[in-house]
Design a protein around this motif. Sequence first.
Motif, PDB file in Angstrom:
ATOM      1  N   THR A   2       8.702 -12.968  -5.676  1.00 22.82           N
ATOM      2  CA  THR A   2       7.604 -12.088  -6.094  1.00 22.82           C
ATOM      3  C   THR A   2       7.861 -11.604  -7.507  1.00 22.82           C
ATOM      4  O   THR A   2       8.532 -10.607  -7.726  1.00 22.82           O
ATOM      5  N   THR A   5       2.978  -9.011 -10.407  1.00 25.69           N
ATOM      6  CA  THR A   5       2.461  -7.757  -9.882  1.00 25.69           C
ATOM      7  C   THR A   5       0.976  -7.927  -9.647  1.00 25.69           C
ATOM      8  O   THR A   5       0.264  -8.521 -10.451  1.00 25.69           O
ATOM      9  N   HIS A   6       0.520  -7.441  -8.504  1.00 24.91           N
ATOM     10  CA  HIS A   6      -0.884  -7.609  -8.189  1.00 24.91           C
ATOM     11  C   HIS A   6      -1.475  -6.287  -7.773  1.00 24.91           C
ATOM     12  O   HIS A   6      -0.789  -5.451  -7.192  1.00 24.91           O
ATOM     13  N   SER A   7      -2.737  -6.143  -8.053  1.00 21.14           N
ATOM     14  CA  SER A   7      -3.438  -4.961  -7.564  1.00 21.14           C
ATOM     15  C   SER A   7      -3.580  -5.084  -6.053  1.00 21.14           C
ATOM     16  O   SER A   7      -3.439  -6.167  -5.486  1.00 21.14           O
ATOM     17  N   ARG A   8      -3.858  -3.959  -5.409  1.00 18.32           N
ATOM     18  CA  ARG A   8      -4.006  -3.949  -3.953  1.00 18.32           C
ATOM     19  C   ARG A   8      -5.139  -4.877  -3.505  1.00 18.32           C
ATOM     20  O   ARG A   8      -4.964  -5.674  -2.591  1.00 18.32           O
ATOM     21  N   THR A   9      -6.280  -4.841  -4.216  1.00 18.77           N
ATOM     22  CA  THR A   9      -7.410  -5.699  -3.826  1.00 18.77           C
ATOM     23  C   THR A   9      -7.037  -7.174  -3.918  1.00 18.77           C
ATOM     24  O   THR A   9      -7.354  -7.962  -3.036  1.00 18.77           O
ATOM     25  N   ARG A  11      -4.176  -8.494  -3.561  1.00 21.91           N
ATOM     26  CA  ARG A  11      -3.319  -8.869  -2.453  1.00 21.91           C
ATOM     27  C   ARG A  11      -4.124  -9.016  -1.161  1.00 21.91           C
ATOM     28  O   ARG A  11      -3.900  -9.934  -0.380  1.00 21.91           O
ATOM     29  N   VAL A  12      -5.066  -8.093  -0.948  1.00 23.56           N
ATOM     30  CA  VAL A  12      -5.911  -8.176   0.251  1.00 23.56           C
ATOM     31  C   VAL A  12      -6.669  -9.500   0.263  1.00 23.56           C
ATOM     32  O   VAL A  12      -6.732 -10.195   1.283  1.00 23.56           O
ATOM     33  N   TYR A  15      -4.314 -12.464   1.164  1.00 27.45           N
ATOM     34  CA  TYR A  15      -3.989 -12.559   2.584  1.00 27.45           C
ATOM     35  C   TYR A  15      -5.213 -12.894   3.428  1.00 27.45           C
ATOM     36  O   TYR A  15      -5.109 -13.616   4.424  1.00 27.45           O
TER      37      TYR A  15
ATOM     38  N   GLN B 106       1.428 -16.868  -4.886  1.00 30.93           N
ATOM     39  CA  GLN B 106       1.449 -15.460  -5.302  1.00 30.93           C
ATOM     40  C   GLN B 106       2.644 -14.703  -4.736  1.00 30.93           C
ATOM     41  O   GLN B 106       2.666 -13.486  -4.758  1.00 30.93           O
TER      42      GLN B 106
END
Lengths: 276, 373
Positions: A2, A5-9, A11-12, A15, B106
């Motif tokens: 990892t 860095t990703h924003s929360r959205t 990442r959602v 997934y 990712q």
Amino acid sequence: MTRRTHSRTARVIVYAVLLLATAFFLLPVYLVVVTAFKEPATIRLSTAWQLPESWYWQSFVIAWDTFSPKLRNSMILTISATALAAILGSLNGYVLSKWRFRGDNIVFPLMLFGMFIPYQSILIPLFQFLRDIGLYGSLQGLILTHVVYGIPITTLIFRNFYAEIPDEMLEAGKIDGAGFFGLYWWVVFPLSISGFVVVAIWQFTQIWNEFLFAVTLTRRATEPITVALAQLAGGEAVRWNLPMAGAILTALPTLIIYIILGRYFIRGLLAGSVKG
Amino acid sequence: MRRLTRDRVTALLMLLPSLIVLAIFVYGFIGQTFYVSLTNWGRDPIQALALRPQLEFVWFENYGRLFSSVLEARFRQDLVNLVFFTVFFLGGSLLIGLVLAIALDQGVKGEGFFRTVFLFPFALSFIVTGTVWRWMLQPQGGVNVLPTVIGLPPGEFTWLTSRQRIWEFDWRSIPDFTAAVVALVLLLVAAQAWKGSRRGRAAAYAVAAALLIAWVASGTRGVELLPFPETKGFNLALIGIIIAAVWQMSGYTMALYLASLRGVPEELRESARVDGATEIQVYRHVVFPLLGPITLSAMIILGHISLKIFDLVFAMTGPDLATTSVPALLMYIRSFRANQFADGAAIAMVLLVMVATVIIPYLVTSLRGEVRR
């Protein structure tokens, strides 16, 4: 791994995509397993997705009874054709990578072309040929066919594999007086084990799953499992528990290999794209 | 250095059996198939199964019939089916494979699990996949009743048994269509040449394009393929087969793309980020341009699998359903069910030519770089 860095959205979304794809890939598996374990009388189209009321093993017993001779055919076919093609491919790859000769850059692509052709374009003469030499309908005929048409891919994988062995190692062997076979046996072969694993897995999967040769060149007694499954599932008004149990039996050997030796499987898959 | 030593001779002798066998089984047999395709083998039922059939040369009559006889409409629909199947199968597999590879790149948790799940269908036989998806696509069950599990109305589409056909066109318009596409390509090339200020060449391409367009617009059919209009189109029953094929092969493209993504140097991405690029811009301007070669490889490998597709269709709709048939399947039926060996051989040769046009340039270019080493 990892690093990003990703924003929360973000990442959602990632997934969500992965879970959706997992559903797409696994829903058929669920349906197959559920159907295979249902009692034939309780299989209804409208309730296809429901779990079986009681787990019913009989379909597997019946499928095993009908399929075990075919599984045996497939095993004999796959193991012998894989072994022979691997040995030939290893020798060819050794020659084409370490004993290069004038014109090898013409010979090699000509060999490789054989793995891409639609086999329909050689099927009629092949059928005549096998009939002429008395092997039509026999397992030996099918083994011969798979060995011959397996040579290009096994040669390709071994050639790319041996290209990684430094020439200096062979030079050293030559100074010690080793010849063609000595170098192969003492230097190249001991380094080829993972090459053999990749080739064996690849060919095993290809031959186990093959259908065109199997359906045209065998008879009832010698047909491999894929032909038997196609016949079992092909009839009208089929009881779906049996084809599903049969599909599981047919899929199991290659699936087990894939799950246990996945790493080598992926290497074979990447080797399929010529450059390796 | 390349003296003919004893070991060199041994090496050649070891390779020789494989070469001879392949020369016979690949090139010799292709030659013989071509020969059979020029004969009348199968016309006379008595000769069809004779051990030494008496064959007569009919030259290219079999090919002529395939493309212009009213009786061979199924072959032409099979070709159309194959084109639609290939386009959607390739598009679907590449798109899903790319999306999944990017998602897995990712740094997600459980990457190994997802990878295993996405790739496992690739280890299955097309016969298994076909059997499974035939059950999935039963009109009154499977996918169609899946929505009812959460209380939604069931799906209505009849999948493999569908008789619907969209995007209909007349087979006879194919020369016009081809000419129009070629003209379009020529115009694009002309525009490129114009930009590169090679005016003369641009003008030449533009004139060629204009001539083609004029020919299409004039409506004179120099090439009369068929005496009657023959409607072809996209049979919707193929959708189910396309889905099953994508299910089986998109994990493969995912694996190719993932290997390729992992090969993109982290420094390249990092320096783009330092320059203020967002993650999406990093993909657009740094990563995607590097995926060109692997996309081409994947297209060629999937493309030749697609052109040869046979077992999946056989397992899903059986050998006899014309709406989903493809040339590879028709060849099998013609030769080994109906004993029309000459027709089968002609279809096989058409198939071979299609595959060869895809594969030969690929083999030549991907091996050329190596040889110079």
